[in-house]
Design a protein around this motif. Structure first.
Motif, short mmCIF file in Angstrom:
data_model
loop_
_atom_site.label_atom_id
_atom_site.label_comp_id
_atom_site.label_asym_id
_atom_site.label_seq_id
_atom_site.Cartn_x
_atom_site.Cartn_y
_atom_site.Cartn_z
N ASP A 74 0.87 -1.18 0.00
CA ASP A 74 0.00 0.00 0.00
C ASP A 74 0.90 1.23 0.00
O ASP A 74 1.76 1.37 0.87
CB ASP A 74 -0.90 0.02 1.24
CG ASP A 74 -1.91 -1.11 1.23
OD1 ASP A 74 -2.32 -1.54 0.13
OD2 ASP A 74 -2.30 -1.57 2.32
N LEU A 75 0.73 2.11 -0.99
CA LEU A 75 1.54 3.32 -1.11
C LEU A 75 0.64 4.53 -0.88
O LEU A 75 -0.36 4.71 -1.58
CB LEU A 75 2.18 3.40 -2.50
CG LEU A 75 3.19 2.30 -2.89
CD1 LEU A 75 2.49 1.05 -3.41
CD2 LEU A 75 4.15 2.80 -3.95
N VAL A 76 1.01 5.35 0.09
CA VAL A 76 0.22 6.52 0.45
C VAL A 76 1.07 7.76 0.23
O VAL A 76 2.14 7.90 0.82
CB VAL A 76 -0.24 6.45 1.92
CG1 VAL A 76 -1.14 7.64 2.24
CG2 VAL A 76 -0.96 5.14 2.20
N GLY A 77 0.61 8.65 -0.65
CA GLY A 77 1.35 9.87 -0.92
C GLY A 77 1.34 10.81 0.26
O GLY A 77 0.31 11.03 0.89
N LYS A 78 2.50 11.38 0.59
CA LYS A 78 2.66 12.36 1.66
C LYS A 78 3.43 13.56 1.12
O LYS A 78 4.04 13.49 0.05
CB LYS A 78 3.41 11.74 2.85
CG LYS A 78 2.73 10.54 3.49
CD LYS A 78 1.51 10.97 4.26
CE LYS A 78 0.85 9.80 4.98
NZ LYS A 78 -0.31 10.22 5.78
N TRP A 106 3.33 0.36 3.20
CA TRP A 106 2.89 -0.72 4.10
C TRP A 106 2.96 -2.03 3.31
O TRP A 106 2.20 -2.22 2.35
CB TRP A 106 1.49 -0.46 4.63
CG TRP A 106 1.44 0.69 5.58
CD1 TRP A 106 1.18 1.99 5.30
CD2 TRP A 106 1.71 0.62 6.98
NE1 TRP A 106 1.27 2.75 6.44
CE2 TRP A 106 1.58 1.94 7.49
CE3 TRP A 106 2.04 -0.41 7.86
CZ2 TRP A 106 1.77 2.24 8.83
CZ3 TRP A 106 2.23 -0.11 9.21
CH2 TRP A 106 2.10 1.20 9.68
N MET A 107 3.87 -2.92 3.72
CA MET A 107 4.11 -4.17 2.99
C MET A 107 3.44 -5.35 3.69
O MET A 107 3.39 -5.42 4.93
CB MET A 107 5.60 -4.45 2.90
CG MET A 107 6.44 -3.38 2.22
SD MET A 107 6.05 -3.22 0.46
CE MET A 107 6.46 -4.87 -0.13
N THR A 108 2.94 -6.28 2.91
CA THR A 108 2.52 -7.60 3.39
C THR A 108 3.25 -8.63 2.57
O THR A 108 3.19 -8.59 1.32
CB THR A 108 0.99 -7.78 3.25
OG1 THR A 108 0.32 -6.73 3.95
CG2 THR A 108 0.56 -9.11 3.84
N VAL A 109 3.97 -9.54 3.24
CA VAL A 109 4.82 -10.51 2.53
C VAL A 109 4.49 -11.91 3.04
O VAL A 109 4.47 -12.16 4.25
CB VAL A 109 6.32 -10.19 2.76
CG1 VAL A 109 7.19 -11.14 1.94
CG2 VAL A 109 6.64 -8.75 2.40
N GLU A 110 4.25 -12.84 2.11
CA GLU A 110 3.93 -14.23 2.46
C GLU A 110 4.93 -15.18 1.82
O GLU A 110 5.59 -14.86 0.84
CB GLU A 110 2.51 -14.57 2.00
CG GLU A 110 1.42 -13.67 2.56
CD GLU A 110 0.05 -14.05 2.03
OE1 GLU A 110 -0.19 -15.25 1.79
OE2 GLU A 110 -0.77 -13.13 1.82
N ASN A 111 5.00 -16.38 2.41
CA ASN A 111 5.83 -17.48 1.90
C ASN A 111 7.32 -17.16 1.92
O ASN A 111 8.08 -17.65 1.09
CB ASN A 111 5.42 -17.86 0.46
CG ASN A 111 3.97 -18.27 0.36
OD1 ASN A 111 3.37 -18.72 1.34
ND2 ASN A 111 3.38 -18.09 -0.81
N ILE A 112 7.75 -16.35 2.88
CA ILE A 112 9.16 -16.02 2.99
C ILE A 112 9.75 -16.84 4.14
O ILE A 112 9.10 -17.01 5.18
CB ILE A 112 9.34 -14.50 3.22
CG1 ILE A 112 10.80 -14.11 3.02
CG2 ILE A 112 8.86 -14.07 4.58
CD1 ILE A 112 11.01 -12.61 2.89
N PRO A 172 5.71 -1.52 8.13
CA PRO A 172 5.83 -0.13 7.69
C PRO A 172 7.15 0.18 7.01
O PRO A 172 8.17 -0.44 7.27
CB PRO A 172 5.71 0.66 9.01
CG PRO A 172 6.27 -0.28 10.03
CD PRO A 172 5.92 -1.66 9.59
N GLY A 173 7.12 1.15 6.12
CA GLY A 173 8.33 1.65 5.45
C GLY A 173 8.06 3.04 4.91
O GLY A 173 6.96 3.58 5.06
#
Length: 219
Positions: free
Chosen positions: A141-145, A152-158, A192-193
């Motif tokens: 999810d990328l939110v302009g500021k 905001w990242m969601t990562v699976e199967n890592i 978060p990032g």
């Protein structure tokens, strides 16, 4: 409730722990909700360090505050008391360095987090990707500021027990590190990032472990 190992969190987020210390701290994170909450709060800050202006952290010279009371001085004919014997100095440099790094991050949180809360950016855009070789699935999810883009990242199967970083590439060929995290997390946890690049200038997001790209997330 507090944890005495949060002093190492700043050094961990900035990637300055050696491999043994990093592994030990990540094992601790797995069972410590206090450190996990603090890591989520501070995780965006390394990517925002480049946005800090010196004026944000300067102390006001117009109002330095009251200084120590130096008066009255002892009479000259009065002998000074012998100083207490010096105690042997313990080697606390790694702990002090980690505490100093954490103090800097907390100070930056006071400067930057209120700004993030005031920014009213557009609604988030969401990118999805999966890698056929690694099997890793990711969404962002990328939110302009006003200062760039909140991620905001969601990562699976890592695989568990690894140390991930997010590299953000823009359309001009530049790259920034958008965040660091350990992989011992739930598949649906949002990580978060941040980056200084505006949403419209981002070309892709690479999830990287040990210089290997596990998945690239694009629009």
């Amino acid at each position: 409730m507090s944890c005495d190992r949060t002093v190492a969190l700043g050094a961990y987020l900035l990637g300055s722990l050696d491999p043994a210390e990093r592994s030990s701290f990540e094992r601790h994170l797995h069972g410590c909700s206090v450190c996990r909450r603090e890591m989520v709060r501070l995780a965006p800050l390394p990517g925002l360090l480049g946005q800090v202006q010196l004026s944000d952290l300067e102390l006001s010279l117009d109002d330095p505050g009251p200084g120590p009371d130096l008066w009255p001085l002892p009479p000259r004919d009065e002998p000074e008391a012998d100083p207490p014997p010096a105690r042997p100095r313990r080697r606390r440099r790694p702990v002090l360095v980690a505490a100093g790094v954490l103090a800097v991050l907390v100070a930056l949180a006071g400067v930057l987090v209120p700004r993030l809360a005031r920014d009213d950016g557009p609604a988030a855009v969401t990118w999805h990707a999966s890698d056929g070789t690694s099997g890793v699935v990711a969404s962002a999810d990328l939110v302009g500021k006003s200062w760039g883009t909140e991620l905001w990242m969601t990562v699976e199967n890592i695989p568990k027990g690894l140390r991930c970083k997010l590299i953000v590439h823009d359309r001009a060929g530049r790259a920034e590190i958008g965040g660091w995290w350990g992989t011992d997390h739930a598949p649906d946890e949002r990580i978060p990032g941040s980056t200084s690049f505006p949403v419209g200038e981002i070309e892709r997001l690479d999830v990287v472990v040990d210089m290997k790209v596990l998945v690239s997330v694009r629009p």
